[in-house]
Write a protein that holds these residues in place. Structure first.
Motif, PDB file in Angstrom:
ATOM      1  N   ASN A   1       0.826  -1.217   0.000  1.00 30.72           N
ATOM      2  CA  ASN A   1       0.000   0.000   0.000  1.00 30.72           C
ATOM      3  C   ASN A   1       0.858   1.264   0.000  1.00 30.72           C
TER       4      ASN A   1
ATOM      5  N   TYR B   1       3.513   2.013   1.473  1.00 35.52           N
ATOM      6  CA  TYR B   1       4.184   2.428   2.710  1.00 35.52           C
ATOM      7  C   TYR B   1       5.709   2.427   2.492  1.00 35.52           C
TER       8      TYR B   1
ATOM      9  N   HIS C   1       3.143   8.042   5.934  1.00 33.97           N
ATOM     10  CA  HIS C   1       2.950   6.729   5.304  1.00 33.97           C
ATOM     11  C   HIS C   1       3.958   6.547   4.169  1.00 33.97           C
TER      12      HIS C   1
ATOM     13  N   ALA D   1     -11.174   4.364   8.752  1.00 37.13           N
ATOM     14  CA  ALA D   1      -9.936   3.619   9.012  1.00 37.13           C
ATOM     15  C   ALA D   1     -10.224   2.171   9.384  1.00 37.13           C
ATOM     16  N   GLU D   2     -11.351   1.938  10.064  1.00 38.02           N
ATOM     17  CA  GLU D   2     -11.728   0.571  10.446  1.00 38.02           C
ATOM     18  C   GLU D   2     -11.970  -0.307   9.223  1.00 38.02           C
ATOM     19  N   GLU D   3     -12.308   0.333   8.095  1.00 34.64           N
ATOM     20  CA  GLU D   3     -12.525  -0.410   6.848  1.00 34.64           C
ATOM     21  C   GLU D   3     -11.347  -0.236   5.891  1.00 34.64           C
ATOM     22  N   LYS D   4     -10.219   0.241   6.461  1.00 31.61           N
ATOM     23  CA  LYS D   4      -8.986   0.451   5.678  1.00 31.61           C
ATOM     24  C   LYS D   4      -9.206   1.377   4.484  1.00 31.61           C
TER      25      LYS D   4
ATOM     26  N   GLU E   1      -9.134   5.468   3.255  1.00 24.20           N
ATOM     27  CA  GLU E   1      -8.429   6.709   3.579  1.00 24.20           C
ATOM     28  C   GLU E   1      -9.253   7.920   3.163  1.00 24.20           C
TER      29      GLU E   1
END
Length: 574
Positions: free
Chosen positions: A282, A284, A314, A451-454, A456
């Motif tokens: 992703n 990073y 990130h 964020a809980e579902e990834k 942004e």
């Protein structure tokens, strides 16, 4: 170039800064005296009866606090008239502000003295930065996007602040000694097409990947935008390197010619970059993967830029993020002399020799505007908030910048400040008073459901909808994927509840303000906003996403409204 870098004495700059800041009060008096002496013949000062006096007491007694609206008639005249209107010597250039908040760009007087203050700010920031993060014999990936100035009647050059800095005859000697050479040739920097310029900046960075020691732009947003673009275009860039042939998307002849001198077939480098990109999770740690010797990422990362720091981290992985200077379209104010401090906690030390500063205590702004009593640079108190007022060498006298800062401490006798927000209220319908900080807190709190579902949050803004009674807040979000309705419903209610201003809470409870609305816009909407501003002549490096769309900014609002894909109404107060 490297000989010039060697001539720059970092320790001497730091020594001079320490000396000046130990005597900030007297330096301020001398700065005011110099500005008023040089501009004594200006029509504006003569009309106010200053009569050549240069002491602070006479200055404050004769010259009122001013806003852009007060000075606008004089500025409009000097654009087409070289007579001494605001300054003793005629103004020869005007900088255009971005105008992203209300849709109206300001004309800001510019002269050689402002160029000198720009050099002083840059030298000071760079000296402290280079002490903590020394750069040696490398290159910088600078996302600089300039534009050519246009000449008006009377010989006044009209352009952006960037163009005025780059166009100054002293730029090369005074400024480039502060930086490692840019990866990109001038033809890329001065491109008439920012998309082509950005593509080539990225390509140049890849070609010199081993030599890149810093990545920078004026604002953090520009770096984020550049590498979001990289995510889309990286395979095409790799192919250019592999084949040694520039993409057909680059059509500007001067850029193609300049890039052809750099680009040769290099399948080994292409394969390496391909491997690095496909090996990331992703994206990073993208920066150190592409540029193994990068020492820091630099740009303005406070205020309106703070929401982009998470994404920068990130990309950066363990590479430090350094916020640089604090200023405005009207001029620079302060330098970051503690570059190791994270952007969220960064402060800026005011340079007392670049302008004459005053500060309006925030408590006075809640009362009548006629009783404002600003205090001097050395009279501010730690922990207090103030609106910044300054007098600069280019004809802005006791000018209210509209920025609220908090005094966090002192460096010797000059204040170290933290930018808090713009002083004008951001969101208000009746008795509610929500600032840019309140909006940012609400958005950050509500985005946890994404964020809980990834997913942004890419960008956001707001709008006061008064089309029916009572009015309500509208928050626009652009997100990176398909969030569930449940997450967006929760986000909408959380946005509403997170505005804790008593006036807002009371108004919501008694239905004096209607339910908050969350509108999700399609992918690329904020890019369309950026492109609309670039089409108006705003350079991408000067662009800031406005956190509230004003009623006069119809172009931006229309783009948002046309791109809404989902809408949710809060039930938080039902």
């Amino acid at each position: 170039m490297r000989e010039e870098v060697g001539k720059f004495d970092f320790e001497k700059v730091i020594e001079e800064f320490e000396k000046i800041t130990k005597d900030a009060g007297n330096v301020q008096k001398e700065t005011l005296r110099r500005i008023l002496e040089e501009n004594a013949s200006a029509e504006y000062l003569q009309n106010l009866g200053l009569n050549g006096r240069t002491d602070p007491e006479s200055f404050k007694a004769c010259v009122p606090l001013s806003t852009y609206k007060d000075l606008e008639p004089y500025i409009n005249r000097l654009v087409d008239d070289v007579s001494p209107i605001l300054t003793g010597k005629p103004i020869t250039a005007v900088s255009l502000s971005s105008g992203t908040s209300q849709g109206n760009r300001k004309y800001i007087p510019w002269n050689d003295e402002l160029f000198t203050t720009t050099v002083q700010i840059y030298q000071t920031s760079f000296a402290f930065r280079n002490r903590d993060f020394p750069i040696q014999d490398g290159k910088a990936l600078n996302f600089i996007f300039s534009s050519n100035a246009s000449q008006r009647k009377g010989g006044v050059m009209l352009g952006t602040a960037t163009a005025n800095v780059f166009g100054n005859p002293g730029y090369k000697n005074a400024m480039q000694a502060l930086k490692a050479p840019s990866c990109s040739p001038n033809e890329v920097i001065f491109s008439p097409d920012f998309h082509q310029s950005l593509y080539c900046h990225l390509l140049c960075g890849l070609l010199f990947r081993e030599e890149v020691q810093s990545i920078s732009s004026t604002f953090a947003h520009s770096i984020i935008y550049a590498f979001r673009t990289f995510e889309q275009d990286w395979e095409e860039l790799v192919n250019d390197i592999k084949e040694g042939v520039l993409s057909s998307r680059i059509t500007v002849p001067s850029i193609r010619d300049a890039m052809s001198k750099l680009l040769k077939p290099n399948p080994e480098l292409a394969n390496l970059i391909h491997k690095k990109c496909t090996g990331l999770s992703n994206w990073y740690g993208l920066f150190p993967a592409l540029f193994p010797n990068v020492k820091y990422i630099q740009g303005i990362m406070t205020g309106a830029m703070l929401p982009y720091v998470t994404k920068l981290r990130h990309y950066a992985g363990e590479v430090p993020l350094l916020t640089s200077e604090y200023g405005s379209s009207e001029g620079w104010i302060a330098s970051n002399v503690n570059p190791k401090v994270a952007p969220e906690f960064a402060t800026y030390a005011i340079l007392p020799q670049i302008a004459y500063f005053e500060f309006i205590p925030l408590a006075q702004l809640d009362g009548t505007e006629s009783k404002l009593e600003p205090v001097g640079l050395t009279d501010v108190k730690i922990g207090e908030e103030y609106e910044v007022v300054f007098t600069n060498p280019a004809g802005l006298y006791r000018y209210r910048l509209g920025d609220v800062v908090k005094v966090m401490g002192f460096h010797n006798s000059t204040p170290e400040i933290k930018f808090m927000r713009r002083s004008n209220l951001l969101l208000t319908i009746n008795i509610d008073k929500n600032t840019e900080n309140d909006l940012q807190f609400s958005v950050e709190t509500a985005s946890k459901f994404l964020a809980e579902e990834k997913i942004e949050l890419i960008d956001y803004t707001s709008y006061i909808d008064l089309s029916k009674e009572p009015g309500h807040y509208v928050i626009f979000w652009e997100i990176s994927g398909e969030a569930s309705d449940e997450a967006l419903v929760e986000s909408c209610n959380c946005l509403d509840k997170s505005f804790i201003d008593p006036g807002y809470v009371t108004s919501r409870k008694v239905k004096g303000i209607d339910a908050l609305e969350l509108r999700v816009v399609g992918k690329g909407t904020f890019e369309k906003i950026l492109e609309s501003q670039v089409a108006r002549g705003v350079p991408v490096s000067q662009f800031k996403t406005p956190r509230c769309i004003g009623p006069t900014n119809t172009t931006m609002l229309q783009i948002l409204l046309e791109n809404v894909v989902k809408s949710y109404v809060s039930t938080a107060y039902d």
